[in-house]
Scaffold this motif. Structure first.
Motif, mmCIF file in Angstrom:
data_model
loop_
_atom_site.group_PDB
_atom_site.id
_atom_site.type_symbol
_atom_site.label_atom_id
_atom_site.label_comp_id
_atom_site.label_asym_id
_atom_site.label_seq_id
_atom_site.Cartn_x
_atom_site.Cartn_y
_atom_site.Cartn_z
ATOM 1 N N ALA A 154 0.817 -1.213 0.000
ATOM 2 C CA ALA A 154 0.000 0.000 0.000
ATOM 3 C C ALA A 154 0.851 1.265 0.000
ATOM 4 O O ALA A 154 0.431 2.299 -0.539
ATOM 5 C CB ALA A 154 -0.941 0.000 1.209
ATOM 6 N N ASN A 155 2.036 1.180 0.579
ATOM 7 C CA ASN A 155 2.892 2.360 0.669
ATOM 8 C C ASN A 155 3.389 2.870 -0.678
ATOM 9 O O ASN A 155 3.966 3.952 -0.749
ATOM 10 C CB ASN A 155 4.074 2.097 1.602
ATOM 11 N N ALA A 156 3.166 2.119 -1.749
ATOM 12 C CA ALA A 156 3.516 2.605 -3.095
ATOM 13 C C ALA A 156 2.585 3.742 -3.514
ATOM 14 O O ALA A 156 2.893 4.485 -4.443
ATOM 15 C CB ALA A 156 3.438 1.461 -4.111
ATOM 16 N N LEU A 157 1.459 3.879 -2.813
ATOM 17 C CA LEU A 157 0.461 4.904 -3.127
ATOM 18 C C LEU A 157 0.365 5.898 -1.984
ATOM 19 O O LEU A 157 0.587 5.547 -0.827
ATOM 20 C CB LEU A 157 -0.922 4.257 -3.329
ATOM 21 N N THR A 158 -0.017 7.128 -2.324
ATOM 22 C CA THR A 158 -0.294 8.106 -1.270
ATOM 23 C C THR A 158 -1.590 7.707 -0.588
ATOM 24 O O THR A 158 -2.352 6.874 -1.093
ATOM 25 C CB THR A 158 -0.458 9.521 -1.849
ATOM 26 N N GLU A 159 -1.861 8.319 0.549
ATOM 27 C CA GLU A 159 -3.098 8.022 1.267
ATOM 28 C C GLU A 159 -4.324 8.324 0.408
ATOM 29 O O GLU A 159 -5.282 7.546 0.372
ATOM 30 C CB GLU A 159 -3.136 8.834 2.570
ATOM 31 N N SER A 160 -4.302 9.433 -0.311
ATOM 32 C CA SER A 160 -5.460 9.781 -1.155
ATOM 33 C C SER A 160 -5.571 8.819 -2.339
ATOM 34 O O SER A 160 -6.685 8.458 -2.736
ATOM 35 C CB SER A 160 -5.398 11.232 -1.619
ATOM 36 N N GLU A 161 -4.438 8.367 -2.898
ATOM 37 C CA GLU A 161 -4.494 7.376 -3.974
ATOM 38 C C GLU A 161 -5.069 6.057 -3.461
ATOM 39 O O GLU A 161 -5.861 5.401 -4.155
ATOM 40 C CB GLU A 161 -3.091 7.141 -4.556
ATOM 41 N N GLN A 162 -4.681 5.668 -2.250
ATOM 42 C CA GLN A 162 -5.234 4.449 -1.663
ATOM 43 C C GLN A 162 -6.745 4.558 -1.537
ATOM 44 O O GLN A 162 -7.481 3.620 -1.870
ATOM 45 C CB GLN A 162 -4.609 4.190 -0.291
ATOM 46 N N THR A 163 -7.225 5.702 -1.065
ATOM 47 C CA THR A 163 -8.661 5.913 -0.885
ATOM 48 C C THR A 163 -9.386 5.834 -2.222
ATOM 49 O O THR A 163 -10.443 5.192 -2.329
ATOM 50 C CB THR A 163 -8.916 7.269 -0.199
ATOM 51 N N VAL A 164 -8.839 6.466 -3.240
ATOM 52 C CA VAL A 164 -9.456 6.435 -4.575
ATOM 53 C C VAL A 164 -9.478 5.004 -5.110
ATOM 54 O O VAL A 164 -10.506 4.540 -5.616
ATOM 55 C CB VAL A 164 -8.730 7.392 -5.544
#
Length: 185
Positions: A154-164
């Motif tokens: 998951a850390n490959a993505l920002t928090e907002s990217e994870q949410t999207v």
């Protein structure tokens, strides 16, 4: 319509392909032979499948196999940990496996002292599966390690990217195609 992704003007030759570049190659070859194929839908399907396979391989090889479990064994223990005790048919539903697969896995997990079977009160033919104390300790310990691997991915993505991404994946899981597929298992 564009195909998205890393598609270059000239896909790699078959002998130069790797796990990820095969997606570009497969899309180019398929759409050349079958022009009506939707390359974006194809890329989505192939990418999701390849990502899922990579995730499962990572979790199984780094977390579950060292504990003597298969991916399926982990799924049984996980369902029983969070929603058990329950009958095997319910474990099968919650883990997305067949009853036969769950039955075979439970035999191994019971032999290893992680799961127990007791007669169900409502039906003498039915059996309730539950975690033993050892099973509970094993799955909670394993899940801590499992979640560390989830975090690494998951850390490959920002928090907002994870949410999207989560929102988009949940949208796919509630689509009419997903609803239709769920009726089959």
């Amino acid at each position: 319509m564009p195909t998205l992704g890393r598609m270059s003007a000239e896909p790699a030759a078959p002998g130069e392909l790797d796990y990820l570049s095969f997606v570009d190659y497969a899309i180019a070859r398929t759409t050349a032979e079958l022009p009506a194929v939707d390359p974006v839908a194809m890329r989505l399907g192939l990418t999701l499948h390849r990502l899922t396979s990579a995730l499962v391989y990572d979790w199984e090889s780094t977390v579950h196999r060292p504990r003597g479990w298969s991916w399926g064994g982990f799924r049984v223990l996980f369902a029983l940990w969070l929603a058990g005790p329950m009958e095997a048919k319910r474990v099968a539903q919650l883990s997305g496996m067949s009853r036969a697969a769950v039955s075979a896995l439970v035999n191994t997990l019971e032999r290893d002292g992680l799961v127990s079977r007791t007669p169900a009160e409502h039906d003498r033919r039915a059996v309730l599966l539950s975690l033993t104390d050892s099973g509970h300790d094993a799955i909670t310990s394993a899940y801590v390690a499992h979640n560390e691997r989830e975090q690494a991915w998951a850390n490959a993505l920002t928090e907002s990217e994870q949410t999207v991404l989560i929102g988009l994946l949940e949208k796919l899981t509630t689509s009419s195609a997903a609803t239709e597929a769920k009726r089959r298992f």
